[in-house]
Scaffold this motif. Structure first.
Motif, PDB file in Angstrom:
ATOM      1  N   PRO A  25      35.312  35.155  -4.423  1.00  0.00           N
ATOM      2  CA  PRO A  25      35.875  34.718  -3.137  1.00  0.00           C
ATOM      3  C   PRO A  25      35.037  35.172  -1.947  1.00  0.00           C
ATOM      4  O   PRO A  25      35.536  35.810  -1.026  1.00  0.00           O
ATOM      5  CB  PRO A  25      37.247  35.401  -3.147  1.00  0.00           C
ATOM      6  CG  PRO A  25      37.015  36.678  -3.880  1.00  0.00           C
ATOM      7  CD  PRO A  25      36.008  36.335  -4.953  1.00  0.00           C
ATOM      8  N   TYR A  26      33.740  34.848  -1.971  1.00  0.00           N
ATOM      9  CA  TYR A  26      32.864  35.242  -0.884  1.00  0.00           C
ATOM     10  C   TYR A  26      32.236  34.012  -0.244  1.00  0.00           C
ATOM     11  O   TYR A  26      32.161  32.947  -0.852  1.00  0.00           O
ATOM     12  CB  TYR A  26      31.756  36.179  -1.396  1.00  0.00           C
ATOM     13  CG  TYR A  26      32.267  37.390  -2.124  1.00  0.00           C
ATOM     14  CD1 TYR A  26      33.265  38.191  -1.578  1.00  0.00           C
ATOM     15  CD2 TYR A  26      31.768  37.744  -3.378  1.00  0.00           C
ATOM     16  CE1 TYR A  26      33.751  39.303  -2.250  1.00  0.00           C
ATOM     17  CE2 TYR A  26      32.246  38.860  -4.052  1.00  0.00           C
ATOM     18  CZ  TYR A  26      33.239  39.633  -3.483  1.00  0.00           C
ATOM     19  OH  TYR A  26      33.722  40.732  -4.150  1.00  0.00           O
ATOM     20  N   ALA A  27      31.756  34.192   0.960  1.00  0.00           N
ATOM     21  CA  ALA A  27      31.160  33.084   1.690  1.00  0.00           C
ATOM     22  C   ALA A  27      29.868  32.620   1.014  1.00  0.00           C
ATOM     23  O   ALA A  27      29.018  33.438   0.668  1.00  0.00           O
ATOM     24  CB  ALA A  27      30.874  33.508   3.137  1.00  0.00           C
ATOM     25  N   ASP A  28      29.735  31.295   0.812  1.00  0.00           N
ATOM     26  CA  ASP A  28      28.507  30.696   0.278  1.00  0.00           C
ATOM     27  C   ASP A  28      28.017  31.463  -0.952  1.00  0.00           C
ATOM     28  O   ASP A  28      26.868  31.902  -1.036  1.00  0.00           O
ATOM     29  CB  ASP A  28      27.432  30.687   1.369  1.00  0.00           C
ATOM     30  CG  ASP A  28      26.336  29.659   1.085  1.00  0.00           C
ATOM     31  OD1 ASP A  28      26.460  28.923   0.096  1.00  0.00           O
ATOM     32  OD2 ASP A  28      25.347  29.627   1.850  1.00  0.00           O
ATOM     33  N   VAL A  29      28.910  31.612  -1.918  1.00  0.00           N
ATOM     34  CA  VAL A  29      28.656  32.494  -3.060  1.00  0.00           C
ATOM     35  C   VAL A  29      27.472  32.049  -3.912  1.00  0.00           C
ATOM     36  O   VAL A  29      26.845  32.865  -4.584  1.00  0.00           O
ATOM     37  CB  VAL A  29      29.931  32.614  -3.920  1.00  0.00           C
ATOM     38  CG1 VAL A  29      30.218  31.322  -4.653  1.00  0.00           C
ATOM     39  CG2 VAL A  29      29.839  33.773  -4.885  1.00  0.00           C
ATOM     40  N   GLY A  30      27.103  30.779  -3.852  1.00  0.00           N
ATOM     41  CA  GLY A  30      26.006  30.281  -4.665  1.00  0.00           C
ATOM     42  C   GLY A  30      24.653  30.875  -4.311  1.00  0.00           C
ATOM     43  O   GLY A  30      23.713  30.802  -5.106  1.00  0.00           O
ATOM     44  N   ARG A  31      24.532  31.473  -3.116  1.00  0.00           N
ATOM     45  CA  ARG A  31      23.255  32.071  -2.712  1.00  0.00           C
ATOM     46  C   ARG A  31      23.276  33.600  -2.798  1.00  0.00           C
ATOM     47  O   ARG A  31      22.320  34.256  -2.382  1.00  0.00           O
ATOM     48  CB  ARG A  31      22.887  31.632  -1.292  1.00  0.00           C
ATOM     49  CG  ARG A  31      22.514  30.163  -1.205  1.00  0.00           C
ATOM     50  CD  ARG A  31      21.785  29.809   0.072  1.00  0.00           C
ATOM     51  NE  ARG A  31      22.668  29.850   1.231  1.00  0.00           N
ATOM     52  CZ  ARG A  31      22.409  30.539   2.343  1.00  0.00           C
ATOM     53  NH1 ARG A  31      21.307  31.271   2.434  1.00  0.00           N
ATOM     54  NH2 ARG A  31      23.246  30.514   3.359  1.00  0.00           N
ATOM     55  N   LEU A  32      24.348  34.167  -3.337  1.00  0.00           N
ATOM     56  CA  LEU A  32      24.412  35.618  -3.499  1.00  0.00           C
ATOM     57  C   LEU A  32      23.836  36.026  -4.850  1.00  0.00           C
ATOM     58  O   LEU A  32      24.065  35.356  -5.857  1.00  0.00           O
ATOM     59  CB  LEU A  32      25.862  36.111  -3.421  1.00  0.00           C
ATOM     60  CG  LEU A  32      26.553  36.053  -2.063  1.00  0.00           C
ATOM     61  CD1 LEU A  32      28.002  36.515  -2.200  1.00  0.00           C
ATOM     62  CD2 LEU A  32      25.826  36.925  -1.044  1.00  0.00           C
ATOM     63  N   THR A  33      23.109  37.114  -4.881  1.00  0.00           N
ATOM     64  CA  THR A  33      22.569  37.625  -6.134  1.00  0.00           C
ATOM     65  C   THR A  33      22.526  39.140  -6.102  1.00  0.00           C
ATOM     66  O   THR A  33      22.383  39.745  -5.041  1.00  0.00           O
ATOM     67  CB  THR A  33      21.150  37.067  -6.392  1.00  0.00           C
ATOM     68  OG1 THR A  33      20.664  37.556  -7.636  1.00  0.00           O
ATOM     69  CG2 THR A  33      20.182  37.461  -5.288  1.00  0.00           C
TER      70      THR A  33
END
Length: 245
Positions: free
Chosen positions: A49-57
């Protein structure tokens, strides 16, 4: 039905080896399906449940001479600083470490578990305080880091949901800290141990303080001790980011 059950039990008793193999096979099959569905459910049906999770690593380090301890390691603060200065693939980095204290404000002394985090972490994840605010960049410096954001559970348990806690001073292991914010209920901020392969299970921190990297943390051969989260720049692939880092 009862007759069939009795017959089945008699057959299993006559062939205990077959029965054991059958039960083990079923257990492994059910366990594997449960594990696969858990991942599928978490990643595809209910993503983080985080903002724009697809770019988090999460970032881990690979050090060949330490490979006997595990395939990867947590990161060092020195490397984190260099990535933040030089990386062209990521737009944000955040460092996460453990922080345990004894809280002596508002009742009997009690141990509290927390995290020290870069000021960039909460904006990166899109997390806002329900009361007050999160950290400013200038507070993420040694000598300016005597501020904390507390979790909703600690706010309930110790401060009885009193909104006046924001702006007040609390004492953690003999040191005064100003409470600048309270996080919403149901928010989970990744802990240090969740950000690398050999880490431990998740936990919900009672409080957060700025990381405030010190000179000791920046020693070139400092310990591989910390979790790291980063956000990719738009259009950058993981392969490109790995090469860059």
């Amino acid at each position: 039905m009862f007759s069939d059950i009795r017959y089945a039990l008699r057959m299993l008793a006559r062939n205990p080896g077959f029965a054991a193999i059958a039960v083990l096979t079923l257990a492994l099959g059910i366990g594997a399906n449960t594990a696969i569905f858990s991942v599928f459910n978490a990643v595809l049906l209910h993503p983080l449940p985080y903002a724009d999770v697809g770019r988090l690593t999460a970032i881990e380090e690979v050090v060949p001479k330490y490979a006997r301890f595990g395939p990867s390691l947590p990161v060092t603060a020195w490397h984190f600083r260099e990535w933040r200065k030089q990386s062209r693939a990521f737009e944000q980095f955040a460092l996460v470490g453990n922080a345990g204290f004894i809280l002596t404000t508002g009742g009997a002394p009690m141990p509290v578990s927390g995290s020290k985090v870069s000021a960039s972490l909460f904006p990166m994840l899109g997390i806002q305080a329900q009361l007050g605010r999160t950290f400013r960049e200038d507070e993420d410096q040694p000598g300016h880091d005597q501020v904390v954001v507390i979790g909703n559970n600690l706010w309930n348990r110790r401060f009885h949901r009193d909104p006046s806690v924001v702006g007040s001073k609390i004492v953690l292991s003999g040191r005064p800290f100003e409470v600048i914010g309270v996080l919403p209920a149901g928010i989970h901020v990744p802990a240090q141990g969740e950000l690398y392969a050999l880490g431990r299970d998740r936990f919900d921190a009672d409080f957060f303080k700025p990381f405030a990297i010190s000179e000791g943390d920046l020693a070139i051969m400092a310990e591989f001790n910390y979790g790291c989260i980063a956000r990719l720049k738009p259009g950058v692939s993981l392969r490109q980011a790995t090469a860059d880092i």
